[in-house]
Design an enzyme around this catalytic site. Structure first.
Site, short mmCIF file in Angstrom:
data_model
loop_
_atom_site.label_atom_id
_atom_site.label_comp_id
_atom_site.label_asym_id
_atom_site.label_seq_id
_atom_site.Cartn_x
_atom_site.Cartn_y
_atom_site.Cartn_z
N HIS A 183 0.99 -1.26 0.10
CA HIS A 183 -0.03 -0.14 -0.04
C HIS A 183 0.83 1.19 0.06
O HIS A 183 0.70 2.09 -0.87
CB HIS A 183 -0.84 -0.16 1.11
CG HIS A 183 -1.71 1.09 1.80
ND1 HIS A 183 -3.14 1.26 1.11
CD2 HIS A 183 -1.40 2.30 2.25
CE1 HIS A 183 -3.45 2.59 1.23
NE2 HIS A 183 -2.54 3.24 1.93
N GLU A 184 1.85 1.38 0.93
CA GLU A 184 2.72 2.47 1.06
C GLU A 184 3.47 2.72 -0.24
O GLU A 184 3.90 3.89 -0.61
CB GLU A 184 3.51 2.66 2.34
CG GLU A 184 2.83 2.46 3.57
CD GLU A 184 1.85 3.53 3.69
OE1 GLU A 184 1.99 4.76 3.18
OE2 GLU A 184 0.64 3.53 4.49
N HIS B 187 1.90 4.51 -2.79
CA HIS B 187 1.74 6.20 -2.60
C HIS B 187 3.12 6.86 -3.25
O HIS B 187 3.43 7.47 -4.01
CB HIS B 187 1.82 6.47 -1.24
CG HIS B 187 0.44 6.31 -0.50
ND1 HIS B 187 -0.67 6.78 -1.03
CD2 HIS B 187 0.24 5.75 0.61
CE1 HIS B 187 -1.68 6.38 -0.35
NE2 HIS B 187 -1.10 5.74 0.68
#
Length: 316
Positions: free
Chosen positions: A231-232, A235
């Site tokens: 997920h990170e 980003h």
């Protein structure tokens, strides 16, 4: 040109998918209002839904760029080009990323995070990203014992990155902390404009900080299959949350094929914006879900990764 994955890579992918997607009865999670959870093993409250990576943290150059990409798609939404853009499941040109893992623990927890856990995290990353044309290679793992850096509060965050960050702006640095401050699972930087050949001091803060317990085999139940790093890293590659803006109207995450969503997901999956098409994308890596729930990126997200990689990180 078609790209093929050899049998060894396929076997690794199968193993990684099992790491991420197999629910475990040993991973109980107590939810509070659908936004926080309590780890039953430690009774610690984690604010998973507070990684705080939003447009408000982005540079003006990044905001203008993704707004322009979104507007271009909307303007051609009835044409063949737009339809074709949202059916491609891989980035136009394969992306190869060197990754550096930094494991930081307190003295009391030294040795609790192993190289195998780091290797399994790489496998989980590749299970999510190889299908869309992005491959990560582990360029190195270092282990640091430092009580202040293990929490990474305030100035300690800057200090540890200045000391530990490796590689160029095109290289992913993941920092795994045994006692990450704020009760969060992770946070990360979005891409920003860095001049070619820039001194590393200009981008020393670039990278993602994660609770070490989210590594595969970690101690945070429900979130210990590597999904937080996936997920990170999304980003870091330029993606926003699918629920950006927490609203059922507006531009959301500025990607056309991620459904509107006004809040964080809960079990069972909900439709927080019933007046718009699509239920909440709880299986999307850029939503907030337990690791076992994560399965996919949308074609629109894949296209965005390819575009922003070329614009911000390629060749840096």
């Amino acid at each position: 040109m078609r790209h093929f994955v050899n049998l060894a890579a396929l076997a690794a992918l199968a193993t990684a998918k099992q790491l991420i997607a197999t629910p475990s009865l040993a991973d109980p999670v107590k939810y509070i209002n659908g936004t926080h959870f309590v780890d039953p093993a430690t009774n610690q409250t984690y604010q998973h839904f507070d990684c705080d990576v939003t447009l408000k943290n982005a540079t003006s150059h990044f905001k203008a760029g993704i707004q322009r990409l979104h507007d271009q798609h909307v303007a051609s939404a009835h044409g063949a080009r737009a339809a074709a853009a949202l059916t491609k499941k891989q980035v136009p040109t394969p992306i190869a990323v060197k990754a550096y893992f930094h494991v930081i623990t307190t003295t009391a927890k030294a040795g609790s995070i192993t190289q195998k856990m780091a290797n399994d995290q790489l496998t989980a990353l590749n299970a999510a990203y190889i299908p869309i044309g992005v491959t990560f290679t582990l360029a190195g793992t270092d282990f640091t014992t430092n009580d202040a850096w293990a929490a990474a509060d305030g100035a300690d965050m800057d200090a540890l990155k200045q000391a530990l960050r490796k590689g160029t702006y095109a290289d992913l640095n993941l920092y795994f902390h045994s006692d990450l401050t704020g009760g969060i699972l992770g946070t990360c930087t979005l891409p920003s404009q860095v001049p070619a050949g820039a001194d590393p001091s200009m981008y020393v803060s670039d990278g993602c900080n994660l609770a070490a317990g989210t590594l595969p085999g970690g101690n945070i139940g429900g979130y210990n299959k590597g999904g937080t790093a996936i997920h990170e890293t999304g980003h870091w590659l330029g993606l926003l949350h699918t629920f950006e803006g927490y609203a059922c109207t507006g531009d959301g995450d500025l990607i056309a094929d991620t459904p509107f969503e006004s809040g964080c997901p809960s079990k069972p999956a909900k439709d927080s914006c019933p007046s718009t098409t699509g239920v909440d994308p709880i299986h999307n890596y850029m939503d907030y879900s337990t690791d076992a729930c994560y399965t996919n990126f949308t074609p629109g997200q894949v296209a965005r990764i390819g575009t922003l990689w070329t614009q911000y990180r390629q060749g840096q």
